[in-house]
Design a protein around this motif. Structure first.
Motif, PDB file in Angstrom:
ATOM      1  N   ARG A 106       1.013  -1.152  -0.205  1.00 47.20           N
ATOM      2  CA  ARG A 106       0.093   0.204   0.065  1.00 47.20           C
ATOM      3  C   ARG A 106       0.844   1.322  -0.074  1.00 47.20           C
ATOM      4  O   ARG A 106       1.733   1.425   0.966  1.00 47.20           O
ATOM      5  N   PRO A 107       0.802   2.110  -0.977  1.00 48.33           N
ATOM      6  CA  PRO A 107       1.470   3.562  -0.872  1.00 48.33           C
ATOM      7  C   PRO A 107       1.365   4.219   0.135  1.00 48.33           C
ATOM      8  O   PRO A 107       0.122   4.140   1.007  1.00 48.33           O
ATOM      9  N   GLY A 108       2.240   4.632   1.001  1.00 48.91           N
ATOM     10  CA  GLY A 108       2.276   5.299   2.151  1.00 48.91           C
ATOM     11  C   GLY A 108       2.568   4.535   3.480  1.00 48.91           C
ATOM     12  O   GLY A 108       2.578   5.098   4.701  1.00 48.91           O
ATOM     13  N   HIS A 109       2.475   3.327   3.289  1.00 50.65           N
ATOM     14  CA  HIS A 109       2.630   2.181   4.433  1.00 50.65           C
ATOM     15  C   HIS A 109       4.067   1.590   4.446  1.00 50.65           C
ATOM     16  O   HIS A 109       4.802   2.163   3.222  1.00 50.65           O
ATOM     17  N   ALA A 110       4.526   1.129   5.534  1.00 46.30           N
ATOM     18  CA  ALA A 110       5.761   0.520   5.494  1.00 46.30           C
ATOM     19  C   ALA A 110       5.962  -0.651   4.894  1.00 46.30           C
ATOM     20  O   ALA A 110       6.898  -1.412   4.642  1.00 46.30           O
ATOM     21  N   ASP A 111       4.710  -1.276   4.158  1.00 45.28           N
ATOM     22  CA  ASP A 111       4.849  -2.734   3.328  1.00 45.28           C
ATOM     23  C   ASP A 111       6.021  -2.936   2.668  1.00 45.28           C
ATOM     24  O   ASP A 111       6.800  -3.777   2.791  1.00 45.28           O
ATOM     25  N   LEU A 112       6.158  -1.996   1.639  1.00 41.12           N
ATOM     26  CA  LEU A 112       7.417  -2.226   0.426  1.00 41.12           C
ATOM     27  C   LEU A 112       8.708  -2.104   1.444  1.00 41.12           C
ATOM     28  O   LEU A 112       9.459  -3.013   1.092  1.00 41.12           O
ATOM     29  N   VAL A 113       8.826  -1.143   1.780  1.00 42.57           N
ATOM     30  CA  VAL A 113      10.136  -0.620   2.278  1.00 42.57           C
ATOM     31  C   VAL A 113      10.526  -1.861   3.474  1.00 42.57           C
ATOM     32  O   VAL A 113      11.643  -2.297   3.406  1.00 42.57           O
ATOM     33  N   GLY A 114       9.835  -2.145   4.480  1.00 51.08           N
ATOM     34  CA  GLY A 114       9.901  -3.147   5.252  1.00 51.08           C
ATOM     35  C   GLY A 114      10.245  -4.385   4.671  1.00 51.08           C
ATOM     36  O   GLY A 114      11.078  -5.187   5.146  1.00 51.08           O
ATOM     37  N   GLY A 115       9.559  -4.907   3.493  1.00 51.95           N
ATOM     38  CA  GLY A 115       9.623  -6.091   2.919  1.00 51.95           C
ATOM     39  C   GLY A 115      11.022  -6.251   2.321  1.00 51.95           C
ATOM     40  O   GLY A 115      11.937  -7.063   2.645  1.00 51.95           O
ATOM     41  N   PRO A 311      -3.476  11.877   6.366  1.00 56.97           N
ATOM     42  CA  PRO A 311      -4.392  10.745   6.107  1.00 56.97           C
ATOM     43  C   PRO A 311      -3.922   9.298   6.133  1.00 56.97           C
ATOM     44  O   PRO A 311      -2.917   9.089   5.510  1.00 56.97           O
ATOM     45  N   ILE A 312      -4.714   8.502   6.847  1.00 62.82           N
ATOM     46  CA  ILE A 312      -4.266   7.136   6.720  1.00 62.82           C
ATOM     47  C   ILE A 312      -4.247   6.541   5.356  1.00 62.82           C
ATOM     48  O   ILE A 312      -5.033   6.820   4.648  1.00 62.82           O
ATOM     49  N   PRO A 313      -2.997   5.888   5.384  1.00 60.16           N
ATOM     50  CA  PRO A 313      -2.815   5.480   4.012  1.00 60.16           C
ATOM     51  C   PRO A 313      -3.551   4.148   3.314  1.00 60.16           C
ATOM     52  O   PRO A 313      -3.403   3.724   1.982  1.00 60.16           O
ATOM     53  N   THR A 314      -4.332   3.562   4.324  1.00 59.53           N
ATOM     54  CA  THR A 314      -5.077   2.445   3.891  1.00 59.53           C
ATOM     55  C   THR A 314      -6.651   3.043   3.307  1.00 59.53           C
ATOM     56  O   THR A 314      -7.329   3.580   3.943  1.00 59.53           O
ATOM     57  N   LEU A 315      -6.582   2.828   2.014  1.00 59.52           N
ATOM     58  CA  LEU A 315      -7.977   3.357   1.338  1.00 59.52           C
ATOM     59  C   LEU A 315      -8.788   2.119   0.835  1.00 59.52           C
ATOM     60  O   LEU A 315      -8.124   1.348   0.549  1.00 59.52           O
ATOM     61  N   TYR A 316     -10.226   2.388   1.009  1.00 58.03           N
ATOM     62  CA  TYR A 316     -10.957   1.465   0.426  1.00 58.03           C
ATOM     63  C   TYR A 316     -11.349   1.676  -0.986  1.00 58.03           C
ATOM     64  O   TYR A 316     -11.687   0.960  -1.526  1.00 58.03           O
ATOM     65  N   LYS A 317     -10.703   2.992  -1.713  1.00 50.87           N
ATOM     66  CA  LYS A 317     -10.568   2.748  -3.104  1.00 50.87           C
ATOM     67  C   LYS A 317      -9.169   2.999  -3.160  1.00 50.87           C
ATOM     68  O   LYS A 317      -8.599   4.063  -3.333  1.00 50.87           O
ATOM     69  N   PRO A 318      -8.294   1.914  -3.263  1.00 50.53           N
ATOM     70  CA  PRO A 318      -6.952   1.622  -3.169  1.00 50.53           C
ATOM     71  C   PRO A 318      -6.063   2.349  -4.548  1.00 50.53           C
ATOM     72  O   PRO A 318      -6.807   2.310  -5.589  1.00 50.53           O
ATOM     73  N   LEU A 319      -4.940   3.048  -4.124  1.00 50.69           N
ATOM     74  CA  LEU A 319      -4.236   3.461  -5.269  1.00 50.69           C
ATOM     75  C   LEU A 319      -3.339   2.341  -5.840  1.00 50.69           C
ATOM     76  O   LEU A 319      -3.374   1.240  -5.476  1.00 50.69           O
ATOM     77  N   ALA A 332      -3.479  -1.547  -4.460  1.00 50.34           N
ATOM     78  CA  ALA A 332      -3.025  -1.859  -3.481  1.00 50.34           C
ATOM     79  C   ALA A 332      -4.003  -2.944  -2.647  1.00 50.34           C
ATOM     80  O   ALA A 332      -5.176  -2.710  -2.860  1.00 50.34           O
ATOM     81  N   SER A 333      -3.399  -3.510  -1.824  1.00 50.30           N
ATOM     82  CA  SER A 333      -4.150  -4.451  -0.999  1.00 50.30           C
ATOM     83  C   SER A 333      -5.180  -3.609  -0.055  1.00 50.30           C
ATOM     84  O   SER A 333      -4.590  -2.342   0.366  1.00 50.30           O
ATOM     85  N   VAL A 334      -6.318  -4.090   0.461  1.00 48.86           N
ATOM     86  CA  VAL A 334      -7.055  -3.199   1.451  1.00 48.86           C
ATOM     87  C   VAL A 334      -7.315  -3.862   2.595  1.00 48.86           C
ATOM     88  O   VAL A 334      -7.494  -5.294   2.717  1.00 48.86           O
ATOM     89  N   GLU A 335      -6.711  -3.430   3.643  1.00 44.09           N
ATOM     90  CA  GLU A 335      -6.854  -3.897   5.070  1.00 44.09           C
ATOM     91  C   GLU A 335      -7.970  -2.885   5.897  1.00 44.09           C
ATOM     92  O   GLU A 335      -8.159  -1.814   5.262  1.00 44.09           O
ATOM     93  N   ARG A 336      -8.825  -3.398   6.912  1.00 46.70           N
ATOM     94  CA  ARG A 336      -9.582  -2.937   7.544  1.00 46.70           C
ATOM     95  C   ARG A 336      -8.953  -1.550   8.117  1.00 46.70           C
ATOM     96  O   ARG A 336      -7.750  -1.662   8.694  1.00 46.70           O
ATOM     97  N   SER A 337      -9.566  -0.374   8.227  1.00 42.20           N
ATOM     98  CA  SER A 337      -9.132   0.711   8.527  1.00 42.20           C
ATOM     99  C   SER A 337     -10.040   1.904   9.056  1.00 42.20           C
ATOM    100  O   SER A 337     -11.359   1.571   8.818  1.00 42.20           O
TER     101      SER A 337
END
Length: 387
Positions: A106-115, A311-319, A332-337
């Protein structure tokens, strides 16, 4: 005083260990649970808050209502764990048995960089710890810090100043105690009732769009002793430590003290706080443009610090994102937010600021016994008046 937190968002539990709390501090589970409940409130929260009813268990360091001086262990159960046991279990599984694997960061999250940093091909290994769920334990730790401060007549209060461009008009000279009472009555934690419905309408509109919205929170701390922190070493400046703590909160992107960035547009004569003295109160300032700090140390004026939350980067209309397996373009993946977590972030900001101030006090004064600490703080306050 130092602490460490552990736990994943959908793991079995969150754990915190705090070392260095003086013996003899009155402390109950209720002191902590009240702060945890405040974190879960706030207009714009998502479905997770309907599941979790955070309650702490103290498993060490407290006996018969008083701290022992030994490490305090806090545990908060994740109620949602029952639905995630197979996903978050510790037992080994084969690659094709991995469940709810995340490969679309998800853009704006730690997902990619942390991976990339830790070599995780399942990005759930990153998002489970980088989740804002971690702040639950920091609020619990902050509750202990606030208890220390309250016993020393130090008041910590937070309020929301802005959500999505809608600002709260804050009356001048409100005390921290007044701010706390007013903001606690508001579902968006503002002291200005006239903006509350506008903010709620914006949050509702944002949620319908599948989007998120951020804002600005302010923390005010009254009756802080002069001289916490230090000018002698860069890493001992208390305002620097508070700024770092605020920026460590998920989605916080900026911090300012007092008039903050406005100081860059003014002359020095308009910014510096002139010094005054009276027999009743000792040293103080005519104004508080610097937010209670001079040279990295508290100057006796109220601490005033603000943080901006993106703004929280988890969007229900993902980027747009890229699948790390195929390198193809995906949503991007959608997680509850949440659509807006600014009111909750205000409570978290209170907790981390309180923690840093408590650490500053425990570093300056003898901290083995709490009664001894109270006497020293009282004597020191008299000394600073007469200096």
């Amino acid at each position: 005083m130092r602490f460490i937190t552990a736990g994943e968002s959908h793991g079995r539990e969150l754990t915190g260990i705090i070392e260095g709390v003086p013996a003899g501090l009155p402390l109950s589970v209720l002191d902590i649970n009240e702060e945890l409940a405040r974190r879960q409130k706030g207009y714009g929260r998502g479905g997770r808050m309907l599941i979790e009813k955070d309650q702490v268990t103290i498993t060490s360091g407290v006996r018969h209502g008083y701290t022992l001086g030994s490490p305090i262990t806090l545990v908060i159960e994740n109620k949602d764990w029952k639905n995630w046991q197979s996903v978050m279990g510790v037992e080994a599984v084969s690659g094709h048995d991995q469940k709810r694997r995340v490969s679309k960061p998800r853009p704006g999250h730690a997902d990619l960089v942390g991976g990339i940093k830790y070599g995780h091909r399942d990005l759930r290994n990153v998002l489970e710890r980088s989740s804002a769920r971690e702040t639950t334990m920091r609020v619990a730790i902050g509750a202990i810090a606030k208890k220390i401060l309250s016993e020393l007549a130090i008041v910590v209060a937070g309020h929301v100043m802005e959500i999505g461009g809608i600002t709260s008009q804050v009356p001048d000279q409100l005390t921290a105690e007044e701010i706390a009472k007013l903001s606690e009555k508001s579902s968006v934690r503002v002291v200005d009732p006239s903006c509350e419905e506008k903010m709620k309408a914006l949050i509702d509109e944002t949620k319908k769009k599948g989007d998120t919205v951020g804002g600005v929170v302010e923390v005010v701390v009254d009756n802080v002793p002069i001289g916490l922190g230090s000018y002698t070493h860069w890493d001992q400046k208390l305002d620097g430590k508070i700024a770092q703590s605020l920026l460590s909160i998920n989605a916080f992107k900026g911090v300012e003290f007092g008039i903050g960035f406005q100081a860059g547009t003014l002359y020095g004569s308009q910014v510096m706080d002139e010094i005054i003295w009276s027999q009743a109160t000792g040293y103080s300032r005519k104004t508080n443009h610097l937010g209670g700090f001079e040279g990295g140390m508290t100057n006796g004026m109220p601490i005033v610090v603000r943080g901006v939350m993106k703004p929280i980067p988890t969007l229900y209309k993902p980027l747009q994102s890229v699948d790390i397996d195929t390198k193809e373009v995906y949503q991007a993946s959608v997680e509850r937010s949440d659509s807006c977590a600014v009111p909750a972030a205000c409570v978290i900001a209170e907790a981390v600021v309180a923690t840093e101030i408590a650490q500053g006090i425990l570093a300056k004064f003898d901290s083995d016994q709490f009664d001894q600490l109270k006497k020293q703080v009282s004597q020191y306050r008299e000394y600073t008046k007469e200096f």
